[in-house]
Design a protein around this motif. Structure first.
Motif, PDB file in Angstrom:
ATOM      1  N   GLU A 129       0.830  -1.202   0.000  1.00 39.47           N
ATOM      2  CA  GLU A 129       0.000   0.000   0.000  1.00 39.47           C
ATOM      3  C   GLU A 129       0.864   1.250   0.000  1.00 39.47           C
ATOM      4  OE1 GLU A 129      -3.921   1.795   2.350  1.00 39.47           O
ATOM      5  OE2 GLU A 129      -2.638   0.303   3.331  1.00 39.47           O
ATOM      6  N   GLN A 130       1.927   1.261   0.812  1.00 39.49           N
ATOM      7  CA  GLN A 130       2.839   2.405   0.826  1.00 39.49           C
ATOM      8  C   GLN A 130       3.504   2.598  -0.524  1.00 39.49           C
ATOM      9  OE1 GLN A 130       5.385   1.178   3.998  1.00 39.49           O
ATOM     10  NE2 GLN A 130       4.061   1.974   5.626  1.00 39.49           N
ATOM     11  N   ARG A 131       3.917   1.476  -1.133  1.00 42.29           N
ATOM     12  CA  ARG A 131       4.573   1.559  -2.448  1.00 42.29           C
ATOM     13  C   ARG A 131       3.637   2.161  -3.486  1.00 42.29           C
ATOM     14  NH1 ARG A 131       5.796   2.292  -6.653  1.00 42.29           N
ATOM     15  NH2 ARG A 131       7.352   1.346  -8.053  1.00 42.29           N
ATOM     16  N   GLU A 132       2.374   1.781  -3.433  1.00 43.54           N
ATOM     17  CA  GLU A 132       1.398   2.309  -4.380  1.00 43.54           C
ATOM     18  C   GLU A 132       1.227   3.811  -4.216  1.00 43.54           C
ATOM     19  OE1 GLU A 132      -3.275   1.519  -5.716  1.00 43.54           O
ATOM     20  OE2 GLU A 132      -2.384   0.415  -4.042  1.00 43.54           O
ATOM     21  N   GLN A 133       1.203   4.272  -2.960  1.00 50.84           N
ATOM     22  CA  GLN A 133       0.986   5.696  -2.722  1.00 50.84           C
ATOM     23  C   GLN A 133       2.251   6.535  -2.923  1.00 50.84           C
ATOM     24  OE1 GLN A 133      -1.148   6.742   0.855  1.00 50.84           O
ATOM     25  NE2 GLN A 133      -2.494   4.947   0.711  1.00 50.84           N
ATOM     26  N   ALA A 134       3.424   5.902  -2.873  1.00 44.78           N
ATOM     27  CA  ALA A 134       4.686   6.654  -2.960  1.00 44.78           C
ATOM     28  C   ALA A 134       4.880   7.325  -4.321  1.00 44.78           C
ATOM     29  CB  ALA A 134       5.861   5.724  -2.666  1.00 44.78           C
ATOM     30  N   VAL A 135       4.148   6.896  -5.334  1.00 40.03           N
ATOM     31  CA  VAL A 135       4.274   7.539  -6.646  1.00 40.03           C
ATOM     32  C   VAL A 135       3.816   8.985  -6.608  1.00 40.03           C
ATOM     33  CG1 VAL A 135       4.048   5.362  -7.888  1.00 40.03           C
ATOM     34  CG2 VAL A 135       1.997   6.734  -7.416  1.00 40.03           C
ATOM     35  N   VAL A 136       3.147   9.393  -5.534  1.00 42.95           N
ATOM     36  CA  VAL A 136       2.689  10.775  -5.422  1.00 42.95           C
ATOM     37  C   VAL A 136       3.863  11.751  -5.437  1.00 42.95           C
ATOM     38  CG1 VAL A 136       2.720  10.969  -2.879  1.00 42.95           C
ATOM     39  CG2 VAL A 136       1.017  12.239  -4.209  1.00 42.95           C
ATOM     40  N   LEU A 137       5.050  11.305  -5.037  1.00 43.27           N
ATOM     41  CA  LEU A 137       6.208  12.206  -5.033  1.00 43.27           C
ATOM     42  C   LEU A 137       6.562  12.649  -6.444  1.00 43.27           C
ATOM     43  CD1 LEU A 137       8.554  10.501  -2.407  1.00 43.27           C
ATOM     44  CD2 LEU A 137       6.637  12.072  -2.059  1.00 43.27           C
ATOM     45  N   ASN A 138       6.725  11.699  -7.349  1.00 42.56           N
ATOM     46  CA  ASN A 138       7.058  12.061  -8.728  1.00 42.56           C
ATOM     47  C   ASN A 138       5.907  12.811  -9.390  1.00 42.56           C
ATOM     48  OD1 ASN A 138       8.800  11.920 -11.115  1.00 42.56           O
ATOM     49  ND2 ASN A 138       7.242  10.533 -11.917  1.00 42.56           N
ATOM     50  N   GLU A 139       4.679  12.428  -9.056  1.00 40.64           N
ATOM     51  CA  GLU A 139       3.528  13.141  -9.613  1.00 40.64           C
ATOM     52  C   GLU A 139       3.536  14.597  -9.170  1.00 40.64           C
ATOM     53  OE1 GLU A 139       0.169  10.968  -8.283  1.00 40.64           O
ATOM     54  OE2 GLU A 139       0.447   9.306  -9.686  1.00 40.64           O
ATOM     55  N   ALA A 140       3.848  14.840  -7.906  1.00 42.00           N
ATOM     56  CA  ALA A 140       3.886  16.210  -7.401  1.00 42.00           C
ATOM     57  C   ALA A 140       4.964  17.029  -8.098  1.00 42.00           C
ATOM     58  CB  ALA A 140       4.122  16.197  -5.894  1.00 42.00           C
ATOM     59  N   LEU A 141       6.104  16.399  -8.377  1.00 44.96           N
ATOM     60  CA  LEU A 141       7.168  17.109  -9.084  1.00 44.96           C
ATOM     61  C   LEU A 141       6.761  17.436 -10.518  1.00 44.96           C
ATOM     62  CD1 LEU A 141      10.206  15.069  -7.752  1.00 44.96           C
ATOM     63  CD2 LEU A 141       9.589  17.416  -7.122  1.00 44.96           C
ATOM     64  N   GLY A 142       6.008  16.543 -11.137  1.00 43.86           N
ATOM     65  CA  GLY A 142       5.490  16.820 -12.466  1.00 43.86           C
ATOM     66  C   GLY A 142       4.502  17.985 -12.460  1.00 43.86           C
ATOM     67  N   LYS A 143       3.646  18.023 -11.437  1.00 42.11           N
ATOM     68  CA  LYS A 143       2.714  19.157 -11.310  1.00 42.11           C
ATOM     69  C   LYS A 143       3.475  20.450 -11.057  1.00 42.11           C
ATOM     70  CE  LYS A 143      -1.160  18.905 -11.321  1.00 42.11           C
ATOM     71  NZ  LYS A 143      -2.126  18.994 -12.443  1.00 42.11           N
ATOM     72  N   ALA A 144       4.562  20.368 -10.284  1.00 40.46           N
ATOM     73  CA  ALA A 144       5.359  21.565 -10.015  1.00 40.46           C
ATOM     74  C   ALA A 144       5.868  22.190 -11.301  1.00 40.46           C
ATOM     75  CB  ALA A 144       6.529  21.215  -9.096  1.00 40.46           C
ATOM     76  N   LEU A 150      11.837  17.153  -1.986  1.00 39.75           N
ATOM     77  CA  LEU A 150      10.841  16.558  -1.100  1.00 39.75           C
ATOM     78  C   LEU A 150      11.480  15.490  -0.230  1.00 39.75           C
ATOM     79  CD1 LEU A 150       8.282  15.579  -3.916  1.00 39.75           C
ATOM     80  CD2 LEU A 150       8.443  17.821  -2.799  1.00 39.75           C
ATOM     81  N   ALA A 151      11.008  15.384   0.993  1.00 39.60           N
ATOM     82  CA  ALA A 151      11.276  14.227   1.843  1.00 39.60           C
ATOM     83  C   ALA A 151       9.961  13.859   2.509  1.00 39.60           C
ATOM     84  CB  ALA A 151      12.339  14.529   2.885  1.00 39.60           C
ATOM     85  N   VAL A 152       9.525  12.628   2.310  1.00 38.89           N
ATOM     86  CA  VAL A 152       8.214  12.194   2.789  1.00 38.89           C
ATOM     87  C   VAL A 152       8.356  10.803   3.395  1.00 38.89           C
ATOM     88  CG1 VAL A 152       5.827  11.690   2.134  1.00 38.89           C
ATOM     89  CG2 VAL A 152       7.059  13.560   1.002  1.00 38.89           C
ATOM     90  N   LYS A 153       7.718  10.596   4.526  1.00 40.83           N
ATOM     91  CA  LYS A 153       7.749   9.288   5.185  1.00 40.83           C
ATOM     92  C   LYS A 153       6.482   8.505   4.876  1.00 40.83           C
ATOM     93  CE  LYS A 153      10.670  10.684   9.086  1.00 40.83           C
ATOM     94  NZ  LYS A 153      10.763  10.825  10.563  1.00 40.83           N
ATOM     95  N   PHE A 154       6.686   7.222   4.613  1.00 38.96           N
ATOM     96  CA  PHE A 154       5.583   6.272   4.503  1.00 38.96           C
ATOM     97  C   PHE A 154       5.848   5.198   5.548  1.00 38.96           C
ATOM     98  CE2 PHE A 154       5.700   8.364   0.445  1.00 38.96           C
ATOM     99  CZ  PHE A 154       4.369   8.506   0.100  1.00 38.96           C
ATOM    100  N   GLY A 155       5.111   5.266   6.654  1.00 36.26           N
ATOM    101  CA  GLY A 155       5.435   4.416   7.788  1.00 36.26           C
ATOM    102  C   GLY A 155       6.815   4.807   8.316  1.00 36.26           C
ATOM    103  N   GLY A 156       7.693   3.835   8.481  1.00 32.90           N
ATOM    104  CA  GLY A 156       9.027   4.120   8.972  1.00 32.90           C
ATOM    105  C   GLY A 156      10.037   4.375   7.877  1.00 32.90           C
ATOM    106  N   THR A 157       9.587   4.480   6.626  1.00 36.62           N
ATOM    107  CA  THR A 157      10.492   4.645   5.492  1.00 36.62           C
ATOM    108  C   THR A 157      10.450   6.080   4.991  1.00 36.62           C
ATOM    109  OG1 THR A 157      10.090   2.354   4.843  1.00 36.62           O
ATOM    110  CG2 THR A 157      11.100   3.797   3.207  1.00 36.62           C
ATOM    111  N   ARG A 158      11.608   6.695   4.975  1.00 35.07           N
ATOM    112  CA  ARG A 158      11.727   8.088   4.533  1.00 35.07           C
ATOM    113  C   ARG A 158      12.290   8.117   3.115  1.00 35.07           C
ATOM    114  NH1 ARG A 158      15.773  11.975   4.564  1.00 35.07           N
ATOM    115  NH2 ARG A 158      15.203  14.112   5.147  1.00 35.07           N
ATOM    116  N   LEU A 159      11.522   8.690   2.188  1.00 33.35           N
ATOM    117  CA  LEU A 159      11.923   8.777   0.790  1.00 33.35           C
ATOM    118  C   LEU A 159      12.217  10.226   0.416  1.00 33.35           C
ATOM    119  CD1 LEU A 159       9.262   6.446  -0.883  1.00 33.35           C
ATOM    120  CD2 LEU A 159      11.522   5.820   0.000  1.00 33.35           C
ATOM    121  N   ILE A 160      13.238  10.412  -0.427  1.00 32.97           N
ATOM    122  CA  ILE A 160      13.529  11.745  -0.941  1.00 32.97           C
ATOM    123  C   ILE A 160      13.394  11.729  -2.457  1.00 32.97           C
ATOM    124  CG2 ILE A 160      15.040  12.379   0.966  1.00 32.97           C
ATOM    125  CD1 ILE A 160      17.441  11.854  -0.905  1.00 32.97           C
TER     126      ILE A 160
END
Length: 289
Positions: free
Chosen positions: A196-211, A273-283
């Motif tokens: 579930e976290q992996r599915e939602q993590a694509v929001v990071l690249n999507e947000a950069l595309g919107k930017a 961006l730096a965003v956490k999904f559970g205990g995993t922090r992605l940049i």
């Protein structure tokens, strides 16, 4: 590919190669292991641009804080060696902590200002460890070129400035971020994500595309852009934002005008961006201009 765990033995092999290839160039790819196709792309580029390519695999304890994931950081040395070999590395340097730090480290390389924001603010001391270990590795390998992925663009900026300020005879080569087919930036930490976290993590690249779309709007400023990105990431219920920043690059300072945000106006802008999904922090980030 030859593998070394000893600094002395690696230096001896490099000395022999340089004596036999006096005009040859040495490329270097420093890593913390658990390699993926992003690392392989760095090795392949070095292979194409140099006569000898060295890869280091070393999980550096100095860049982990007391509550971070040093002990659980993923490690797979056999797989790492296989990826290095397939990508064309000539030498693999895989020291242990005792080889790199035989005594308590009382000398450190610190880069100021560039480390005040982004991961430097979120992870105090992190870039002190990065600067120290990369400086050590540069002195051990003495490469002509060193290759770093732009997924961690702040790290690239810090290392470029360190090399410039200390007159290190190495060219820093920034390389594009490698992504999964759905846009998620490749990272050794992606293995921690639940489905579930992996599915939602694509929001990071999507947000950069919107930017990129929003940057084209007349009159957009850094605060307005940041507010829109935060709101977009908020569409993912599991996302917990560590930071969203809009800064100039590579000096990592707030833009001084609306005009500075417009692509092609002379300065580059990074949305980081730096965003956490559970205990995993992605940049993730994107550099414009």
């Amino acid at each position: 590919m030859l593998t070394y765990t000893s600094i002395r033995e690696l230096r001896e092999r490099l000395r022999e190669w340089r004596e036999a290839n006096p005009k040859g160039k040495v490329g270097f790819v420093p890593t913390m292991g658990f390699l993926h196709e992003g690392h392989a792309s760095l090795i392949e580029r070095s292979r194409g641009e140099n006569g000898l390519t060295v890869v280091s695999v070393f999980v550096n304890p100095l860049q982990f804080g007391p509550n971070e994931d040093f002990e659980r950081y993923p490690r797979d040395p056999e797989r790492d060696a296989a990826i290095c070999g397939r990508a064309g590395a000539d030498l693999l340097f895989a020291p242990d902590v005792r080889e790199m730090y035989p005594k308590k480290t009382i000398t450190k390389v610190l880069v100021e200002q560039l480390t005040d924001r982004l991961c430097g603010a979120s992870r105090p001391g992190h870039f002190d460890g990065v600067g120290t270990v990369v400086s050590k590795l540069f002195h051990i390998v003495q490469p002509d070129r060193a290759y770093f992925g732009l997924k961690d663009a702040q790290q690239v900026a810090v290392i470029e400035r360190m090399a410039e300020d200390l007159n290190l005879p190495v060219e820093i080569v920034p390389c594009p971020t490698v992504r999964e087919p759905d846009g998620l930036a490749l990272s050794s930490r992606n293995v921690y994500l639940t489905a579930e976290q992996r599915e939602q993590a694509v929001v990071l690249n999507e947000a950069l595309g919107k930017a990129e779309e929003w940057l084209a709007e007349p009159g957009i400023d850094a605060a307005g852009l940041r507010e829109r990105i935060v709101a977009y990431i908020g569409r993912a219920p599991l996302a917990v934002i560590d930071y969203v920043e809009v800064l100039t690059y590579p000096d990592l300072q707030p833009p001084d005008s609306v005009a500075a945000l417009h692509i092609g106006r002379g300065s580059r802008i990074i949305v980081a961006l730096a965003v956490k999904f559970g205990g995993t922090r992605l940049i993730d980030n994107r550099i414009f201009g």
